[in-house]
Design an enzyme around this catalytic site. Structure first.
Site, PDB file in Angstrom:
ATOM      1  N   ARG A 126       1.558  60.008 -17.377  1.00 44.48           N
ATOM      2  CA  ARG A 126       0.596  59.082 -17.029  1.00 44.48           C
ATOM      3  C   ARG A 126       0.336  58.225 -18.049  1.00 44.48           C
ATOM      4  O   ARG A 126      -0.996  57.638 -17.962  1.00 44.48           O
ATOM      5  CB  ARG A 126      -0.721  60.093 -16.691  1.00 44.48           C
ATOM      6  CG  ARG A 126      -0.578  61.197 -15.797  1.00 44.48           C
ATOM      7  CD  ARG A 126      -1.861  61.823 -15.100  1.00 44.48           C
ATOM      8  NE  ARG A 126      -1.429  62.929 -14.271  1.00 44.48           N
ATOM      9  CZ  ARG A 126      -1.355  64.143 -14.583  1.00 44.48           C
ATOM     10  NH1 ARG A 126      -1.700  64.287 -15.944  1.00 44.48           N
ATOM     11  NH2 ARG A 126      -1.127  65.036 -13.876  1.00 44.48           N
ATOM     12  N   LYS A 148       1.617  43.058 -15.423  1.00 41.98           N
ATOM     13  CA  LYS A 148       2.241  43.554 -14.070  1.00 41.98           C
ATOM     14  C   LYS A 148       3.564  44.133 -14.366  1.00 41.98           C
ATOM     15  O   LYS A 148       4.399  43.415 -14.685  1.00 41.98           O
ATOM     16  CB  LYS A 148       2.451  42.225 -13.104  1.00 41.98           C
ATOM     17  CG  LYS A 148       1.272  41.721 -12.366  1.00 41.98           C
ATOM     18  CD  LYS A 148       1.457  40.871 -11.215  1.00 41.98           C
ATOM     19  CE  LYS A 148       0.414  40.372 -10.757  1.00 41.98           C
ATOM     20  NZ  LYS A 148       0.687  39.394  -9.598  1.00 41.98           N
ATOM     21  N   LYS A 232      -1.185  31.381 -19.014  1.00 40.56           N
ATOM     22  CA  LYS A 232      -1.265  32.677 -18.423  1.00 40.56           C
ATOM     23  C   LYS A 232      -2.108  33.896 -18.871  1.00 40.56           C
ATOM     24  O   LYS A 232      -2.956  34.528 -18.422  1.00 40.56           O
ATOM     25  CB  LYS A 232       0.192  33.434 -18.746  1.00 40.56           C
ATOM     26  CG  LYS A 232       0.297  34.959 -18.112  1.00 40.56           C
ATOM     27  CD  LYS A 232       1.213  34.968 -16.890  1.00 40.56           C
ATOM     28  CE  LYS A 232       1.139  36.416 -16.408  1.00 40.56           C
ATOM     29  NZ  LYS A 232       2.531  36.589 -15.726  1.00 40.56           N
ATOM     30  N   GLU A 242      -5.766  40.960 -10.332  1.00 33.98           N
ATOM     31  CA  GLU A 242      -5.559  39.728  -9.059  1.00 33.98           C
ATOM     32  C   GLU A 242      -6.650  40.027  -7.938  1.00 33.98           C
ATOM     33  O   GLU A 242      -6.111  40.453  -6.648  1.00 33.98           O
ATOM     34  CB  GLU A 242      -4.142  40.005  -8.736  1.00 33.98           C
ATOM     35  CG  GLU A 242      -3.727  38.976  -7.958  1.00 33.98           C
ATOM     36  CD  GLU A 242      -2.136  38.566  -7.705  1.00 33.98           C
ATOM     37  OE1 GLU A 242      -1.379  38.785  -8.581  1.00 33.98           O
ATOM     38  OE2 GLU A 242      -1.928  38.411  -6.519  1.00 33.98           O
ATOM     39  N   HIS A 253       5.674  31.980  -4.712  1.00 31.99           N
ATOM     40  CA  HIS A 253       6.459  33.250  -4.925  1.00 31.99           C
ATOM     41  C   HIS A 253       6.344  33.670  -3.201  1.00 31.99           C
ATOM     42  O   HIS A 253       7.227  34.779  -3.087  1.00 31.99           O
ATOM     43  CB  HIS A 253       5.415  34.194  -5.694  1.00 31.99           C
ATOM     44  CG  HIS A 253       5.790  34.031  -7.203  1.00 31.99           C
ATOM     45  ND1 HIS A 253       5.810  32.598  -7.730  1.00 31.99           N
ATOM     46  CD2 HIS A 253       6.235  34.755  -8.143  1.00 31.99           C
ATOM     47  CE1 HIS A 253       6.010  32.764  -9.115  1.00 31.99           C
ATOM     48  NE2 HIS A 253       6.154  34.062  -9.270  1.00 31.99           N
ATOM     49  N   HIS A 270      15.401  34.684  -9.672  1.00 33.02           N
ATOM     50  CA  HIS A 270      13.766  34.915  -9.056  1.00 33.02           C
ATOM     51  C   HIS A 270      13.254  33.401  -9.486  1.00 33.02           C
ATOM     52  O   HIS A 270      12.712  32.937  -8.663  1.00 33.02           O
ATOM     53  CB  HIS A 270      13.084  35.548 -10.208  1.00 33.02           C
ATOM     54  CG  HIS A 270      11.516  35.873  -9.934  1.00 33.02           C
ATOM     55  ND1 HIS A 270      10.914  36.108  -8.800  1.00 33.02           N
ATOM     56  CD2 HIS A 270      10.470  35.453 -10.749  1.00 33.02           C
ATOM     57  CE1 HIS A 270       9.499  36.035  -8.872  1.00 33.02           C
ATOM     58  NE2 HIS A 270       9.100  35.606 -10.172  1.00 33.02           N
TER      59      HIS A 270
END
Lengths: 368, 368
Positions: A126, A148, A232, A242, A253, A270
């Protein structure tokens, strides 16, 4: 804006008791014990991939103290490995080593390693500590910062994951010396993104600096990385999960993820898919009357200067895009939401683009 | 302490902007639209297992509004299904249905369903809403409250997971009417646990109430559930991520998890293993001079009255216990940490039990 420090530089991602530093500079990995301040306990596992292990695993070991229970796990390379199966291999290794909740994972590699190791850390018992040591430009300017984490699913990119912040991000700019040119270009796509969504001055600086960046000029690289990380960090501090402004970081994206998923993860990098996606977003913004044709040509020229593809895959039809885009995480109920550009240096989330305008763009956008 | 309300009752788990209600009462699932207040959007997926689907899926559907994109997923029964493979099936179903970040999962079932659906919600698109609708006593008094979600790993119980709070917990006490007696007993183990660790009065009440509880007397059940949930909500509000007091909820679990993992998940019910584990913890506490022999006999009598096993598995040796217990999530570096009882109604985390004392207990504890 013309600051071009090449020495060590530190930024902070301000998230209350989960705040953490981003250290940027040459030779950081070589500093003995340099990773020590962020370890949660004596159990440490470095997770990396085959290519990066050959180049930097030894250096990373040196950045750790001597008296640890240290394990190392080397995964195969590439975006195609960014799945649950490989995250499970990290969990297996942690359990086989008897690692407990006070262990620390070190993610040594590009965005794939960072995202997977972060997700493994988020869910192991966890949640345990992890440190990002990004070795690609894309990971240094984007994926290693902001928490993220996650993996891809055959039906969509980054669909399974968690918000889980690292204890620190250590960016050794020396690691870029070994980065293949195609990956450097892919990283530049995310650098350009920051200019497009939030900093017109930085965009202008990039227009003249791209040749130096592609030549790995240290001062230019250091500035590009610092400015990208600063932008960022600002956005993440404002909106960690977000709910609002952070969605702007997804410029290009929604189109890009559709390209990646359709082509099979790893066939387009990517950053390449995001680059083409940003050009699609710019063209759509022009069709909505927001950008001028000159603006779009500026975007195209910057992407070209960065060595990025300017055409979508030949085999992708309009429905190939639309069906993937409908699964985008930004959508609300069945409403498509896109990041678009009211101006260069200013972005917004839009859910009112007429379907026919989007379909026409998808039909007319050049294929290569 | 003699409150025995049988009508609807509401408690709150106080966690700031993540606070949520626990509604307890008969017939709650039958109320049309009763789940509506906690839906994040129009996309809703009920996840349940085969047994519970037959009994309560129709009723659960009625508790939802009509105008939804509703999906249902029925998983196989049992603790052996509590693994990544089955969580992946939830993710597959969500993606195939095109569900986005505003969807809501409804966990209809026991602790296995609740833990898996909670974990699926925690990681789907980095976190979506979910509602707990627990249908076993164990889930109602323990696992549905507090946001611990996750799955088992062959090397350890609940090793992969997340802290992820539900939007609400809806406990329809009518669902206990169909609960097999063995599962009722397993749930009573966790009820007894609250008395042992924090509430001597409740423990005394249980000593006289156990026959009524095993007969499913509504007033006794309602009180046992309410008091258990209130104690759990208090502890979770104090220590959401188990930095301190929450660890006390693990009384009996370190021994119990070793039994479950060794026997193969599902052969011993979780509550059965915890019951035997609590007796082992009580005996160890007596060997350390904390509990009296009479205290231990009281614990044994309560567990017997609840219909729980009082002996460890015949085939488990001392090392079978120790090797599993060394992987416990509470351990720090290689130090074993156990929840023990200074007195009945009072628990502590101890990391100073002499190894020989523990080994002797493990050797001498009765096997069946």
């Amino acid at each position: 804006m013309t600051q071009t420090l090449t020495g060590p530089h530190t930024l902070e991602v301000a998230l209350g008791d989960r705040s953490y530093p981003i250290h940027i500079g040459p030779g950081l990995l070589g500093e003995p014990g340099g990773l020590a301040p962020w370890l949660a306990g004596r159990q440490v596992m470095i997770v990396t991939n085959e290519t990066v292990a050959t180049l930097y695993l030894e250096r990373c070991r040196k950045a750790l103290p001597d008296d640890l229970e240290l394990c190392e796990l080397v995964l195969p390379d590439g975006e195609a490995t960014k799945n649950l199966e490989h995250v499970s291999r990290i969990w297996d290794a942690l359990l086989e080593a008897g690692f407990n909740r006070r262990c620390t994972l070190v993610a040594l590699g590009g965005g794939v390693i960072g995202d997977m190791v972060g997700f493994a850390a988020a869910c192991y018992q966890r949640g345990v500590a992890f440190i990002q040591v990004p070795t690609t430009l894309l990971a240094q300017v984007d994926s290693s910062v902001g928490g993220k984490t996650g993996v891809n699913h055959p039906l969509g990119k980054n669909m399974i994951g968690a918000f889980w912040q690292p204890r620190a991000v250590l960016i050794d700019t020396d690691t870029l010396a070994t980065l293949p040119p195609r990956e450097l270009s892919a990283g530049l796509a995310e650098v350009i993104k920051y200019g497009l969504i939030r900093d017109a001055d930085f965009l202008a600086w990039l227009e003249q600096a791209l040749p130096a960046l592609r030549d790995l000029a240290p001062a230019a690289l250091a500035h590009a990385i610092q400015r990208s990380c600063a932008l960022k960090a600002e956005i993440v501090a404002e909106d960690e999960t977000e709910q609002g402004v952070r969605a702007l970081l997804n410029l290009g994206h929604t189109f890009g993820h559709a390209i990646e998923a359709h082509q099979g993860y790893g066939n387009w990098l990517h950053g390449e898919a995001v680059g083409t996606g940003m050009l699609m977003a710019a063209e759509l913004s022009a069709r909505l009357g927001w950008l001028t044709t000159d603006d779009v040509e500026r975007v195209r020229a910057i992407l070209r200067a960065a060595g990025l593809p300017l055409e979508a895959p030949a085999e992708m039809g309009v429905d190939d895009f639309l069906s993937r885009m409908r699964l985008d995480k930004k959508n609300v109920d069945s409403r498509l939401r896109l990041v678009l550009l009211p101006a260069l240096g200013d972005a917004c989330v839009d859910d009112a683009t007429p379907e026919v305008t989007l379909a026409t763009l998808l039909e007319q956008f050049p294929r290569g």
